[in-house]
Design a protein around this motif. Structure first.
Motif, PDB file in Angstrom:
ATOM      1  N   MET A  13      -6.132   0.148  12.289  1.00  0.00           N
ATOM      2  CA  MET A  13      -5.195  -0.962  12.445  1.00  0.00           C
ATOM      3  C   MET A  13      -5.733  -2.233  11.799  1.00  0.00           C
ATOM      4  O   MET A  13      -4.975  -3.035  11.249  1.00  0.00           O
ATOM      5  CB  MET A  13      -4.909  -1.199  13.931  1.00  0.00           C
ATOM      6  CG  MET A  13      -4.141  -0.054  14.596  1.00  0.00           C
ATOM      7  SD  MET A  13      -2.645   0.425  13.687  1.00  0.00           S
ATOM      8  CE  MET A  13      -1.706  -1.105  13.790  1.00  0.00           C
ATOM      9  N   LEU A  16      -4.869  -1.918   8.283  1.00  0.00           N
ATOM     10  CA  LEU A  16      -3.440  -2.081   8.084  1.00  0.00           C
ATOM     11  C   LEU A  16      -3.043  -3.549   8.134  1.00  0.00           C
ATOM     12  O   LEU A  16      -2.242  -4.023   7.325  1.00  0.00           O
ATOM     13  CB  LEU A  16      -2.677  -1.284   9.155  1.00  0.00           C
ATOM     14  CG  LEU A  16      -1.152  -1.242   9.026  1.00  0.00           C
ATOM     15  CD1 LEU A  16      -0.746  -0.755   7.651  1.00  0.00           C
ATOM     16  CD2 LEU A  16      -0.567  -0.352  10.104  1.00  0.00           C
ATOM     17  N   SER A  19      -3.953  -5.097   4.929  1.00  0.00           N
ATOM     18  CA  SER A  19      -3.040  -4.751   3.838  1.00  0.00           C
ATOM     19  C   SER A  19      -1.742  -5.536   3.937  1.00  0.00           C
ATOM     20  O   SER A  19      -1.114  -5.856   2.923  1.00  0.00           O
ATOM     21  CB  SER A  19      -2.748  -3.240   3.855  1.00  0.00           C
ATOM     22  OG  SER A  19      -1.921  -2.898   4.935  1.00  0.00           O
ATOM     23  N   LEU A  20      -1.316  -5.869   5.159  1.00  0.00           N
ATOM     24  CA  LEU A  20      -0.106  -6.674   5.317  1.00  0.00           C
ATOM     25  C   LEU A  20      -0.346  -8.114   4.903  1.00  0.00           C
ATOM     26  O   LEU A  20       0.544  -8.783   4.383  1.00  0.00           O
ATOM     27  CB  LEU A  20       0.362  -6.607   6.770  1.00  0.00           C
ATOM     28  CG  LEU A  20       0.872  -5.239   7.238  1.00  0.00           C
ATOM     29  CD1 LEU A  20       1.115  -5.263   8.735  1.00  0.00           C
ATOM     30  CD2 LEU A  20       2.137  -4.854   6.493  1.00  0.00           C
ATOM     31  N   GLN A  27       1.044  -1.642  -1.637  1.00  0.00           N
ATOM     32  CA  GLN A  27       2.388  -1.307  -2.092  1.00  0.00           C
ATOM     33  C   GLN A  27       2.367  -0.024  -2.915  1.00  0.00           C
ATOM     34  O   GLN A  27       1.596   0.107  -3.843  1.00  0.00           O
ATOM     35  CB  GLN A  27       2.953  -2.455  -2.949  1.00  0.00           C
ATOM     36  CG  GLN A  27       3.168  -3.733  -2.167  1.00  0.00           C
ATOM     37  CD  GLN A  27       4.087  -3.531  -0.979  1.00  0.00           C
ATOM     38  OE1 GLN A  27       5.152  -2.979  -1.119  1.00  0.00           O
ATOM     39  NE2 GLN A  27       3.656  -3.959   0.189  1.00  0.00           N
ATOM     40  N   GLU A  72      -6.913   5.911   7.919  1.00  0.00           N
ATOM     41  CA  GLU A  72      -6.249   4.875   7.126  1.00  0.00           C
ATOM     42  C   GLU A  72      -5.081   5.454   6.334  1.00  0.00           C
ATOM     43  O   GLU A  72      -4.010   4.846   6.225  1.00  0.00           O
ATOM     44  CB  GLU A  72      -7.251   4.228   6.174  1.00  0.00           C
ATOM     45  CG  GLU A  72      -8.302   3.377   6.861  1.00  0.00           C
ATOM     46  CD  GLU A  72      -9.405   2.960   5.905  1.00  0.00           C
ATOM     47  OE1 GLU A  72      -9.359   3.372   4.729  1.00  0.00           O
ATOM     48  OE2 GLU A  72     -10.320   2.229   6.340  1.00  0.00           O
ATOM     49  N   ALA A  75      -2.111   6.059   8.590  1.00  0.00           N
ATOM     50  CA  ALA A  75      -1.442   4.792   8.882  1.00  0.00           C
ATOM     51  C   ALA A  75      -0.707   4.257   7.652  1.00  0.00           C
ATOM     52  O   ALA A  75       0.399   3.710   7.760  1.00  0.00           O
ATOM     53  CB  ALA A  75      -2.462   3.766   9.372  1.00  0.00           C
ATOM     54  N   TRP A  76      -1.312   4.431   6.503  1.00  0.00           N
ATOM     55  CA  TRP A  76      -0.685   3.976   5.253  1.00  0.00           C
ATOM     56  C   TRP A  76       0.616   4.733   4.992  1.00  0.00           C
ATOM     57  O   TRP A  76       1.627   4.149   4.585  1.00  0.00           O
ATOM     58  CB  TRP A  76      -1.671   4.167   4.106  1.00  0.00           C
ATOM     59  CG  TRP A  76      -1.163   3.724   2.765  1.00  0.00           C
ATOM     60  CD1 TRP A  76      -1.279   2.496   2.208  1.00  0.00           C
ATOM     61  CD2 TRP A  76      -0.462   4.536   1.814  1.00  0.00           C
ATOM     62  NE1 TRP A  76      -0.687   2.477   0.962  1.00  0.00           N
ATOM     63  CE2 TRP A  76      -0.179   3.724   0.703  1.00  0.00           C
ATOM     64  CE3 TRP A  76      -0.039   5.864   1.791  1.00  0.00           C
ATOM     65  CZ2 TRP A  76       0.495   4.188  -0.417  1.00  0.00           C
ATOM     66  CZ3 TRP A  76       0.639   6.344   0.673  1.00  0.00           C
ATOM     67  CH2 TRP A  76       0.896   5.507  -0.413  1.00  0.00           C
ATOM     68  N   ARG A  78       2.595   6.039   7.199  1.00  0.00           N
ATOM     69  CA  ARG A  78       3.622   5.542   8.118  1.00  0.00           C
ATOM     70  C   ARG A  78       4.122   4.165   7.682  1.00  0.00           C
ATOM     71  O   ARG A  78       5.330   3.909   7.672  1.00  0.00           O
ATOM     72  CB  ARG A  78       3.057   5.490   9.534  1.00  0.00           C
ATOM     73  CG  ARG A  78       4.008   4.890  10.566  1.00  0.00           C
ATOM     74  CD  ARG A  78       3.609   5.276  11.971  1.00  0.00           C
ATOM     75  NE  ARG A  78       3.818   6.707  12.201  1.00  0.00           N
ATOM     76  CZ  ARG A  78       3.452   7.351  13.303  1.00  0.00           C
ATOM     77  NH1 ARG A  78       2.835   6.694  14.288  1.00  0.00           N
ATOM     78  NH2 ARG A  78       3.682   8.639  13.450  1.00  0.00           N
ATOM     79  N   HIS A  79       3.216   3.275   7.336  1.00  0.00           N
ATOM     80  CA  HIS A  79       3.614   1.917   6.950  1.00  0.00           C
ATOM     81  C   HIS A  79       4.504   1.923   5.715  1.00  0.00           C
ATOM     82  O   HIS A  79       5.441   1.116   5.607  1.00  0.00           O
ATOM     83  CB  HIS A  79       2.364   1.070   6.693  1.00  0.00           C
ATOM     84  CG  HIS A  79       2.657  -0.274   6.116  1.00  0.00           C
ATOM     85  ND1 HIS A  79       3.345  -1.254   6.810  1.00  0.00           N
ATOM     86  CD2 HIS A  79       2.378  -0.800   4.890  1.00  0.00           C
ATOM     87  CE1 HIS A  79       3.465  -2.329   6.038  1.00  0.00           C
ATOM     88  NE2 HIS A  79       2.890  -2.076   4.879  1.00  0.00           N
ATOM     89  N   ASN A  80       4.242   2.841   4.786  1.00  0.00           N
ATOM     90  CA  ASN A  80       5.016   2.894   3.550  1.00  0.00           C
ATOM     91  C   ASN A  80       6.176   3.887   3.616  1.00  0.00           C
ATOM     92  O   ASN A  80       6.743   4.256   2.598  1.00  0.00           O
ATOM     93  CB  ASN A  80       4.091   3.225   2.372  1.00  0.00           C
ATOM     94  CG  ASN A  80       3.214   2.046   2.011  1.00  0.00           C
ATOM     95  OD1 ASN A  80       3.673   1.079   1.409  1.00  0.00           O
ATOM     96  ND2 ASN A  80       1.951   2.101   2.406  1.00  0.00           N
ATOM     97  N   ARG A  81       6.506   4.286   4.842  1.00  0.00           N
ATOM     98  CA  ARG A  81       7.712   5.075   5.128  1.00  0.00           C
ATOM     99  C   ARG A  81       7.712   6.452   4.446  1.00  0.00           C
ATOM    100  O   ARG A  81       8.760   6.957   4.050  1.00  0.00           O
ATOM    101  CB  ARG A  81       8.977   4.285   4.756  1.00  0.00           C
ATOM    102  CG  ARG A  81       9.155   3.031   5.604  1.00  0.00           C
ATOM    103  CD  ARG A  81      10.444   2.300   5.235  1.00  0.00           C
ATOM    104  NE  ARG A  81      10.690   1.192   6.152  1.00  0.00           N
ATOM    105  CZ  ARG A  81      10.138  -0.011   6.034  1.00  0.00           C
ATOM    106  NH1 ARG A  81       9.309  -0.265   5.028  1.00  0.00           N
ATOM    107  NH2 ARG A  81      10.392  -0.969   6.908  1.00  0.00           N
TER     108      ARG A  81
END
Length: 684
Positions: A13, A16, A19-20, A27, A72, A75-76, A78-81
């Protein structure tokens, strides 16, 4: 467990949030895949370790990744769908059932390491991600306390799963078990020199008899191994097995059929790209994860171009295998090591590797570097070098082969069935070529290509520049008979006397040669599916379309027929006084042609064949710089003299390395040695 999952997720996290805060860091690249509900990507993981970079120093397994990196990555995703999917979802979608979610990705873990249970399984449960786990059953059947025969040195049994752990994961509903073979991670002897190559894609050589395994024995060996592996997994875990993951990504068409007969119609490769609707589930493509990939770099792994829409940037070294060959086996090994070290240092995408012997340098195959039924074999060397290049340097190997320029032994009944000029001669300043219009010749050459596919693992074909016919060729009897079937006079002089007939004849010959090369690709592809193709073209018909009549080569038609046109951008060979201006004309011609820059590899000349001397580094550097400025994407050179460092390593690496194309510069591979085959060492 050795890993504190909550600490690991807390670190994830933190990454993450970073990265945000830095939007550019995480991206993804624009997806190249169609959102059609059936296309998907696959990532191939292996071992997962604590502090992998430290362990890499003592145990250099480039496919292991760090446990923090894996968290990581999850999580990446999930974050990038991205949506991790199961194999069942992919099968259902292909059968017309529920479409796949947007940006689907299948996660696979190979070999059956213990980390799949201790490190991967907790993360899968935490994220709710499904995965496919491929097991090497001979390794898991080793008793507790014994050693696993892993690569070139034993590994502790505790490094690998217990059957009870595999069964528990299968019962969870998140993990599907697959075969990674029973014992095909061990290589088989592939040639008289004793080299070990991938078992699943190699006809075994028997030193006792001096014979190679025949097709039936080879297929039976593969099928028996797969049946044994499947039955063991099902007996030990109660799970049903329907998928096979090829060790080292090495397979061929016969192996695919063996897997289907063994009850595993779904197989996984290490071929590049997405699994679009046209890619069968019998050849699922995967992106191989390396130890030094960090989470944002997975955007590149998940976005390699869709074949046919945008060709991958192709940087090429063109290598004469005659430079590697030596009658002294020790010297030959030193030569091979020098080649591997140089390719690893330069890092091109591909190597165009000579598969035929041409010690005279006249461009005609007098012998071959692989077992075959027609020509002498100088040495069974091509398969050895091709596999070493692929496994130790990561390049794609194209087999560079003549199309017609084969010199058969004098007693051979087809030795004199050659291309003839209208006066019945064979000029000394042209290639000695067998006539492609002779049905027996076509069958013979097709058989050579089939033997190449049968006995070597490679990923592309480069058709030699001998695939050409001048405006007075071919006037052999079979050629004249073919012209009659085209509705033309069976008389070259009569055709040449009529401009309209001449134009028809030229176009028909061009198409005929193209179709012949496609037929040859199909013969090799019967063993090696999915081959990329490239064809050498002379520069003159590219710059002057009317010159097609002197070559039977057409630029636009070749761009449509092959993955790449390997354009001989060689100003010294063409006796051009102003090399830079001439190259600029070639680059503009490619840029002005639909898909020209996308499909043309500009091959520069590294040796002046009139003087026998190398082209100076400064001259090559100027030429490469010009092509870069003009937007040329694909570049290479011929020949690479790796024994004499010509062209110099510094100049070549700066010009054609794909390292500069990656999201960040990766460290160069460690120096290589040809002493141990990758099939004998640690590998996918």
């Amino acid at each position: 467990m050795r890993t504190d999952l909550f600490i690991l997720l807390r670190a994830t996290m933190a990454w993450l949030l970073l990265s945000l805060a830095l939007p550019g860091a995480a991206q993804p690249l624009p997806p190249a895949d169609p959102d059609d509900g059936v296309s998907f990507r696959v990532l191939s993981f292996h071992d997962v370790r604590s502090n992998v970079r430290a362990s890499f120093e003592s145990s250099p397994d480039g496919t292991a990744i760090d446990e923090r990196t894996l968290a990581e990555v999850f999580a990446w995703l999930r974050h990038n769908r991205y949506h991790p999917i199961s194999l069942q979802q992919a099968i259902d979608a292909r059968a017309g059932g529920q479409p796949l979610p947007p940006k689907p990705v299948l996660l696979t873990f190979d070999d059956g390491y213990r980390s799949a249970y201790t490190k991967v399984f907790p993360l899968l449960k935490r994220f709710g991600y499904p995965a496919l786990l491929a097991l090497v059953t001979s390794w898991l059947d080793v008793p507790e306390g014994a050693s696993v025969p892993y690569g070139d040195k034993p590994a502790p049994r505790d490094d690998f799963l217990r059957w009870s752990e595999a069964a528990e994961m299968a019962r969870s509903g998140l993990v599907e078990l697959a075969s990674h073979s029973h014992a095909m991670h061990n290589g088989v002897q592939a040639n008289p020199q004793g080299n070990m190559l991938p078992s699943a894609a190699t006809h075994r050589y028997d030193p006792a008899t001096g014979r190679y395994e025949d097709d039936a024995a080879y297929a039976q060996r593969i099928e028996s191994d797969l049946r044994r592996s499947r039955s063991i997994i099902e007996a030990r875990t109660g799970a049903k097995v329907r998928a096979m993951v090829w060790p080292y990504g090495a397979y061929n068409s016969a192996a695919l059929k063996a897997a289907e007969r063994a009850g595993m119609p779904v197989t996984f490769t290490l071929d590049d790209g997405p699994n679009t609707a046209s890619v069968p589930l019998s050849q699922v493509r995967r992106a191989l994860v390396a130890y030094d990939n960090e989470a944002p770099e997975y955007a590149r792994l998940l976005s390699s171009p869709v074949r046919g829409e945008l060709r991958p940037v192709n940087r090429v070294m063109h290598v004469d295998l005659d430079y590697v060959y030596d009658p002294d086996p020790a010297q030959q090994e030193r030569n091979l090591s020098a080649l591997l070290d140089r390719v690893a240092a330069i890092r091109p995408r591909a190597v165009f590797l000579q598969a035929y012997a041409d010690p005279e340098g006249d461009g005609v195959a007098d012998a071959l570097y692989f077992p075959n039924r027609q020509l002498p074999m100088r040495a069974d060397l091509f398969s050895r070098v091709a596999w070493q290049l692929r496994s130790r340097t990561g390049v794609k190997v194209y087999a560079w082969m003549p199309v017609m320029a084969f010199r058969l032994p004098a007693p051979h009944p087809l030795a004199a069935h050659t291309v003839r000029t209208m006066d019945g001669g064979t000029p000394a300043d042209r290639y000695h070529r067998l006539s492609p219009f002779d049905p027996e010749v076509r069958a013979l050459i097709g058989g050579i290509y089939e033997d190449l596919g049968r006995h070597a693992f490679f990923e592309g074909l480069l058709f030699h520049d001998d695939a050409m016919l001048s405006d007075d060729e071919d006037a052999s009897p079979p050629a004249l008979a073919e012209y009659g079937r085209w509705g033309l006079p069976a008389d070259v002089a009569a055709i040449r006397a009529d401009p309209a007939l001449m134009a028809r004849w030229t176009g028909a010959k061009t198409r005929y040669l193209t179709e012949f090369t496609r037929e040859l690709a199909a013969r090799a592809g019967a063993w090696r599916p999915g081959l990329e193709t490239a064809r050498n073209l002379y520069a003159r018909p590219v710059l002057e379309p009317a010159a097609e009549q002197w070559f039977a080569q057409n630029y636009e038609a070749s761009l449509a027929a092959y993955d790449y046109v390997a354009l001989m951008a060689m100003p010294r060979m063409e006796r051009e006084a102003d090399a830079q201006a001439w190259l600029a004309r070639l680059a503009r011609r490619a840029a002005d042609t639909p898909r020209g820059l996308d499909g043309t590899v500009f091959e520069l000349q590294a040796r002046d064949w009139r003087t026998g001397r190398p082209v100076p580094d400064e001259e090559l550097a100027r030429q490469w710089a010009l092509l870069h400025r003009m937007g040329v994407r694909h570049m290479g050179y011929y020949p690479d003299d790796f024994l004499a460092n010509q062209p110099s390593l510094e100049v070549v690496r700066r010009a054609i390395s794909v390292r500069a194309l990656l999201p960040r510069a990766l460290p160069a591979p460690a120096p290589t040695s040809a002493a141990t085959s990758a099939a004998e060492g640690r590998s996918p």
